[in-house]
Design a protein around this motif. Structure first.
Motif, PDB file in Angstrom:
ATOM      1  N   ASP A   1      11.120  -8.554  62.967  1.00  0.00           N
ATOM      2  CA  ASP A   1      10.236  -7.264  63.400  1.00  0.00           C
ATOM      3  C   ASP A   1      11.243  -6.662  62.393  1.00  0.00           C
ATOM      4  OD1 ASP A   1       9.859  -7.646  66.078  1.00  0.00           O
ATOM      5  OD2 ASP A   1      12.155  -7.942  66.612  1.00  0.00           O
ATOM      6  N   CYS A   2      11.677  -7.088  60.667  1.00  0.00           N
ATOM      7  CA  CYS A   2      12.448  -6.518  59.883  1.00  0.00           C
ATOM      8  C   CYS A   2      10.742  -5.664  59.409  1.00  0.00           C
ATOM      9  CB  CYS A   2      12.630  -7.862  58.978  1.00  0.00           C
ATOM     10  SG  CYS A   2      13.176  -6.357  57.374  1.00  0.00           S
ATOM     11  N   THR A   3      11.025  -4.470  59.006  1.00  0.00           N
ATOM     12  CA  THR A   3      10.106  -3.639  58.292  1.00  0.00           C
ATOM     13  C   THR A   3      10.705  -3.404  56.965  1.00  0.00           C
ATOM     14  OG1 THR A   3      10.979  -1.410  59.231  1.00  0.00           O
ATOM     15  CG2 THR A   3       9.711  -1.873  60.932  1.00  0.00           C
ATOM     16  N   GLY A   4      11.022  -3.800  56.537  1.00  0.00           N
ATOM     17  CA  GLY A   4      11.392  -3.798  55.313  1.00  0.00           C
ATOM     18  C   GLY A   4      12.500  -2.493  54.666  1.00  0.00           C
ATOM     19  N   CYS A   5      12.577  -1.487  55.455  1.00  0.00           N
ATOM     20  CA  CYS A   5      12.904  -0.296  55.217  1.00  0.00           C
ATOM     21  C   CYS A   5      13.862   0.178  53.971  1.00  0.00           C
ATOM     22  CB  CYS A   5      12.506   0.873  56.843  1.00  0.00           C
ATOM     23  SG  CYS A   5      14.765   0.411  57.351  1.00  0.00           S
ATOM     24  N   GLY A   6      14.402  -1.381  54.726  1.00  0.00           N
ATOM     25  CA  GLY A   6      15.947  -1.164  52.980  1.00  0.00           C
ATOM     26  C   GLY A   6      17.177  -0.111  53.491  1.00  0.00           C
ATOM     27  N   LEU A   7      17.065   0.001  55.155  1.00  0.00           N
ATOM     28  CA  LEU A   7      18.233   0.924  55.565  1.00  0.00           C
ATOM     29  C   LEU A   7      19.380   0.753  55.070  1.00  0.00           C
ATOM     30  CD1 LEU A   7      18.084   3.777  57.619  1.00  0.00           C
ATOM     31  CD2 LEU A   7      19.785   1.901  58.240  1.00  0.00           C
ATOM     32  N   CYS A   8      19.538  -0.888  55.986  1.00  0.00           N
ATOM     33  CA  CYS A   8      20.193  -1.777  56.115  1.00  0.00           C
ATOM     34  C   CYS A   8      21.219  -1.871  54.415  1.00  0.00           C
ATOM     35  CB  CYS A   8      19.859  -3.193  56.329  1.00  0.00           C
ATOM     36  SG  CYS A   8      19.066  -4.011  55.671  1.00  0.00           S
ATOM     37  N   VAL A   9      20.565  -2.148  53.197  1.00  0.00           N
ATOM     38  CA  VAL A   9      20.851  -1.716  51.484  1.00  0.00           C
ATOM     39  C   VAL A   9      21.407  -0.615  51.350  1.00  0.00           C
ATOM     40  CG1 VAL A   9      20.091  -2.378  49.450  1.00  0.00           C
ATOM     41  CG2 VAL A   9      20.012  -3.928  51.016  1.00  0.00           C
TER      42      VAL A   9
ATOM     43  N   VAL B   1      22.958  -1.544  62.766  1.00  0.00           N
ATOM     44  CA  VAL B   1      22.881  -1.153  61.105  1.00  0.00           C
ATOM     45  C   VAL B   1      21.389  -0.345  62.174  1.00  0.00           C
ATOM     46  CG1 VAL B   1      22.462  -0.884  59.388  1.00  0.00           C
ATOM     47  CG2 VAL B   1      25.258  -1.637  59.942  1.00  0.00           C
ATOM     48  N   CYS B   2      20.754  -2.002  61.660  1.00  0.00           N
ATOM     49  CA  CYS B   2      19.026  -2.023  61.963  1.00  0.00           C
ATOM     50  C   CYS B   2      18.319  -0.835  63.022  1.00  0.00           C
ATOM     51  CB  CYS B   2      18.845  -3.492  61.898  1.00  0.00           C
ATOM     52  SG  CYS B   2      16.933  -3.339  61.332  1.00  0.00           S
ATOM     53  N   PRO B   3      17.903  -0.383  62.887  1.00  0.00           N
ATOM     54  CA  PRO B   3      17.113   0.429  63.902  1.00  0.00           C
ATOM     55  C   PRO B   3      16.034   0.060  64.252  1.00  0.00           C
ATOM     56  CG  PRO B   3      15.923   1.329  61.480  1.00  0.00           C
ATOM     57  CD  PRO B   3      17.180   0.690  61.490  1.00  0.00           C
ATOM     58  N   VAL B   4      15.742  -0.992  64.223  1.00  0.00           N
ATOM     59  CA  VAL B   4      14.530  -1.619  64.914  1.00  0.00           C
ATOM     60  C   VAL B   4      15.057  -2.937  65.404  1.00  0.00           C
ATOM     61  CG1 VAL B   4      12.285  -1.369  63.807  1.00  0.00           C
ATOM     62  CG2 VAL B   4      13.769  -3.031  63.081  1.00  0.00           C
ATOM     63  N   LYS B   5      16.309  -2.934  65.050  1.00  0.00           N
ATOM     64  CA  LYS B   5      17.276  -4.152  65.929  1.00  0.00           C
ATOM     65  C   LYS B   5      16.847  -5.564  65.341  1.00  0.00           C
ATOM     66  CE  LYS B   5      19.192  -2.680  69.476  1.00  0.00           C
ATOM     67  NZ  LYS B   5      19.456  -1.110  68.678  1.00  0.00           N
ATOM     68  N   ALA B   6      15.824  -5.994  63.963  1.00  0.00           N
ATOM     69  CA  ALA B   6      15.924  -7.179  63.421  1.00  0.00           C
ATOM     70  C   ALA B   6      17.010  -7.666  62.506  1.00  0.00           C
ATOM     71  CB  ALA B   6      14.837  -6.541  62.319  1.00  0.00           C
ATOM     72  N   ILE B   7      18.069  -7.570  63.060  1.00  0.00           N
ATOM     73  CA  ILE B   7      18.973  -8.588  62.338  1.00  0.00           C
ATOM     74  C   ILE B   7      19.844  -9.283  63.951  1.00  0.00           C
ATOM     75  CG2 ILE B   7      21.440  -9.101  60.719  1.00  0.00           C
ATOM     76  CD1 ILE B   7      20.383  -6.552  59.620  1.00  0.00           C
ATOM     77  N   ALA B   8      19.601 -10.365  63.669  1.00  0.00           N
ATOM     78  CA  ALA B   8      20.116 -11.239  64.882  1.00  0.00           C
ATOM     79  C   ALA B   8      21.493 -11.487  64.191  1.00  0.00           C
ATOM     80  CB  ALA B   8      19.214 -12.168  65.501  1.00  0.00           C
TER      81      ALA B   8
ATOM     82  N   ARG C   1      11.378  -7.167  53.209  1.00  0.00           N
ATOM     83  CA  ARG C   1      11.588  -7.960  54.362  1.00  0.00           C
ATOM     84  C   ARG C   1      13.341  -8.348  53.821  1.00  0.00           C
ATOM     85  NH1 ARG C   1      10.053 -12.226  57.966  1.00  0.00           N
ATOM     86  NH2 ARG C   1      11.793 -12.396  58.929  1.00  0.00           N
ATOM     87  N   ALA C   2      14.186  -7.611  54.414  1.00  0.00           N
ATOM     88  CA  ALA C   2      15.910  -8.195  54.573  1.00  0.00           C
ATOM     89  C   ALA C   2      15.677  -9.676  54.083  1.00  0.00           C
ATOM     90  CB  ALA C   2      15.990  -7.323  55.496  1.00  0.00           C
ATOM     91  N   ARG C   3      16.579  -9.721  53.668  1.00  0.00           N
ATOM     92  CA  ARG C   3      17.050 -11.056  53.539  1.00  0.00           C
ATOM     93  C   ARG C   3      18.876 -10.887  53.450  1.00  0.00           C
ATOM     94  NH1 ARG C   3      18.210 -13.417  48.599  1.00  0.00           N
ATOM     95  NH2 ARG C   3      18.279 -15.342  48.823  1.00  0.00           N
TER      96      ARG C   3
END
Ligand code: SF4
Ligand code: SF4
Lengths: 175, 617
Positions: free
Chosen positions: B566-574, B605-612, B588-590
């Protein structure tokens, strides 16, 4: 740089905060002192230790000041490839560089994938001790001497892990 | 870290001990105890912290009859130490240079009163600056305070000066400052640790109100007495230039002090021990024998002064026509004097070429809050709770919250609270005043945050006070705080919790929450902020222990982290969260598993819940 025959030497070490460069620097300093020569070192403390660039210098012989001028280091030990590259100008012409990097690009004289070795040991935080083993091997330091020093310097709970990583370093330095 | 490995196995039972490789700060601590100090006080601050750490562990390991304490701030440290020294006993107070600003009031007054027992102030300077808000020169402060100041160039010299300082202080009945710089504090050198035998001195306080409680009238008498002492001290050998290289009969001469002198000696050695140059060292830059100094311009046709950081020695030449240094631009007027700077300056002065140097680019990796640090979670939650707010912050590890936009100001210790009040008064009549938060660490709050909190309460300021409580002074190497206890070598004294201290300032709403629960913490901050309308200052304590302590990490749940499809690569987490373990590459976040400590906070933190996150067994 064998005991007795070693001339004035300047060793520059660089890595990132948290990699444990200060223990590596201290072990080399203690070793240098056993050769009966004057020793002066410099360390980074404080804010930079939170993941920033951390450097350490070791000067063996008749030196008064603790810092190594650029282009004057005989040996550069890099725990991080990028940092080693940035600080390569610290090395003198013909100096030795011992660097932790995944692949050998021909930039440094000695390249070892210490991070890979650390992972295979199941101790990703032991790059410093592996690099110490490798550097000690390259510098011709007696293995038993260095093991004794690391044992003395390590806090009780880290003794075993540090020794294991040091030995792994010596082993890959021998190749 | 308190044991020192012997450089050689041979250690004589009597007489001289085998040399050890000691950090400059460790050497100073040995010197303080060997010099007979009965009371040692300090507030931690890089580059000075290890002095008191070492003194404390030496005192408890060897069961010495010495009181060593981490004081609540530098002012208190100096006052406690000074008072011991007016009972005829010896004391040392240790701090960094900006800490001396906090202690300036007692220091300047103590100079007038003098001491009966030796008083050493160790004040570490930080040219560069590496870990400080300014490059201020304590030697210049010493001139202003009229206190003698010693300027060691190496750990070995720092040890010698420390031991001699106590007798010097007693001989002239004055406090003495030892001013090591970062490169002396954090250098290691082979030194012979002196024997530590505590001085058995009974306290003897002779009541003398005209001295110890002087009102303005007798103060004038004390000032004249101080001036007379300083004139006497100018006759001490430390006050005169000491020839350390060359014949003294050369055309060119260099005058220096501190570690710059060591670099000069190295550069001169590299250039083949130039005999056409004389180098002098000044051990005590204040008070100076001005005539001995100025006679150098008669003996040499040109004189260069190399010193850190201000032209304290240079200013004292009666005739500066033949003198170059900081004042005529020969030496840069800011920044550390590293060996290459010293070499360049010498080259310019002598006209001889220094060895060719390639410069190392100044590009250094910026430090950041540790992966898994609870401060990051707290800053992120405050930003969420008070969007568009002003976040006044303070000094400590957590200043690094500026990387994620959680720190707008950092002035000096304790200023988070007073700046929050300042912002409140600035904006209160503006059309849409921003929400204001003061974000301050636990140790900093105790150090200088209490008076401004009371001040804000009683002057009508409204903001939320967020105290980052990680139960340690993490930045400087994990010293205790009043809330953790263990402030002295004998563990005497009670503890004081943050809640008690904040309540004592008159704050009504005090909430405690773990910032790892980002959403919950943000809610608590929002609610606390809402109450500032009626209560003025409200407080939220962000409580989570510092994860640099391995036991903390072992005790908390560890998650295996994964970035999903689901990660959109928006970069918000960084951008907004800035955990050093997370990066975004190719949209893509890693998560770098070697850096991630598995705290699991980034999930929130992730708005689309892509961090599990999955609990690791
Ligand atoms: S993990 Fe979430 S916040 Fe980070 S880049 Fe991907 S979508 Fe954005
Ligand atoms: S779990 Fe997330 S926030 Fe915690 S250390 Fe790992 S990447 Fe950073």
């Amino acid at each position: 740089m064998n005991p007795g025959t070693c001339s004035d030497r300047q060793i520059f070490m660089v890595g990132l905060g948290g990699q444990g460069i200060l223990l590596l620097a201290r072990a080399l300093a203690v070793w240098a002192a056993t050769t009966g020569r004057e020793v002066i070192t410099s360390e980074t403390h404080g804010m930079a230790m939170r993941g920033g660039t951390v450097t350490a210098s070791l000067k063996v012989g008749r030196y008064a000041g603790p810092l190594i001028p650029p282009g004057a280091a005989d040996v550069l030990i890099g725990l991080d490839e990028q940092e080693a590259l940035t600080h390569l100008p610290m090395l003198r012409q013909g100096g030795i560089s011992v660097v932790n990097a995944a692949t050998d690009t021909g930039t440094f004289s000695h390249v070892v994938d210490a991070a890979g070795v650390a992972r295979s040991l199941g101790a990703p935080g032991s790059i410093n001790m592996i690099m110490l083993g490798i550097a000690a091997q390259v510098l011709g330091i007696d293995r038993a001497d260095m093991e004794k020093i690391v044992e003395e310097l390590s806090p009780a709970r880290a003794k075993r892990a540090n020794l294991k990583a040091l030995q792994a370093g010596f082993d890959c330095g021998a190749q | 870290m308190s044991t020192h490995t012997r450089a050689s196995a041979a250690t004589g039972k009597h007489g001289k001990k085998a040399p050890e490789i000691l950090l400059g700060n460790e050497a100073i601590a040995h010197g303080i105890l060997a010099g007979g100090a009965n009371v040692v006080t300090s507030y931690p601050g890089t580059p000075a912290s290890e002095v008191c750490t070492t003194a404390m562990s030496l005192a408890s390991q060897r069961n010495l009859p010495v009181h060593v304490e981490w004081s609540i701030n530098e002012k208190t440290a100096v006052e406690v130490a000074f008072t011991n020294s007016i009972t005829g006993r010896r004391s040392a107070a240790i701090m960094k240079q900006v800490g001396l600003n906090v202690a300036s009031d007692p220091v300047i007054s103590a100079a007038y009163m003098g001491v009966t027992g030796g008083l050493l102030l160790v004040v570490a300077d930080d040219p560069g600056p590496h870990s400080s808000q300014t490059e201020q020169d304590t030697r210049l402060f010493a001139v202003h305070a009229k206190v003698p100041v010693l300027d060691p160039m190496s750990p070995r010299e720092a040890l010698e000066m420390t031991m001699q300082a106590f007798e010097f202080s007693e001989r002239y009945k004055t406090p003495v400052i030892l001013r090591p710089t970062t490169r002396v504090c954090h250098a290691r050198q082979l030194v012979e640790p002196p024997d530590i035998k505590p001085l058995d001195r009974r306290p003897d306080f002779r009541k003398d109100p005209s001295r110890w409680a002087a009102t303005p009238g007798p103060r004038l008498v004390l000032h004249r007495e101080l001036n007379a002492k300083l004139r006497e001290i100018e006759k001490h050998p430390w006050a005169r230039p000491r020839l350390v290289h060359g014949s003294g009969n050369t055309d060119l001469a260099v005058v220096s002090s501190g570690v710059a002198c060591a670099y000069l000696l190295d550069v001169v050695a590299e250039l083949g021990r130039r005999q056409d140059l004389s180098i002098y060292k000044i051990d005590m830059p204040f008070p100076l024998d001005e005539h001995a100094l100025s006679s150098l311009t008669e003996r040499h046709s040109r004189v260069l002064v190399v010193e850190e950081t201000e032209p304290v020695i240079e200013m004292r030449f009666i005739n500066r026509e033949r003198v170059s240094g900081r004042m005529d631009g020969t030496v840069p007027d800011a920044g550390e004097l590293t060996p290459d700077v010293v070499a360049r300056v010498l080259e310019e002065f002598t006209g001889a070429r220094a060895p060719e140097r390639t410069m190392v680019s100044a590009k250094q990796r910026r430090p950041s809050l540790c992966a898994g640090c609870s401060h990051r979670a707290a800053f992120y939650a405050v930003k969420r709770a008070l969007p568009g707010g002003i976040y006044a912050s303070d000094i400590g590890c957590y200043t690094l919250g500026l990387n994620l936009g959680g720190v707008d100001t950092c002035l000096c210790m304790g200023a988070a609270v007073s700046q929050a009040a300042g912002f409140f008064h600035a904006f209160k009549d503006a059309p849409a005043p921003p929400p204001i938060a003061a974000i301050i660490g636990d140790s900093t709050f105790f150090h200088a945050g209490i008076p401004p909190t009371i001040n804000a309460m009683v002057t009508g300021a409204r903001f939320v006070l967020v105290v980052l409580d990680n139960a340690t002074t993490a930045m400087t190497g994990h010293q205790p705080t009043p809330a953790t206890g263990g402030m002295t070598n004998d563990f005497s004294g009670r503890t004081l919790s943050l809640e008690e201290a904040i309540a004592g300032c008159g704050v009504k709403t005090i909430r405690v929450h773990d910032p790892y629960d980002v959403t919950g913490f943000a809610d608590v901050v929002r609610q606390a902020y809402a109450r500032t309308e009626t209560e003025g200052v409200t407080a939220v304590i962000a409580r989570h222990p510092c994860i640099r302590d391995r036991r903390v990490l072992q005790a908390q749940t560890r998650y295996a982290m994964r970035i999903t499809e689901d990660c959109t690569g928006c970069g918000l987490c960084v951008r907004e969260f800035e955990c050093p373990a997370i990066s975004v590459m190719d949209k893509r976040a890693r998560i770098d598993a070697s850096l991630c400590v598995g705290c699991g906070v980034c999930v929130q933190v992730c708005p689309v819940k892509a961090i599990a996150a999955e609990v690791e067994s």
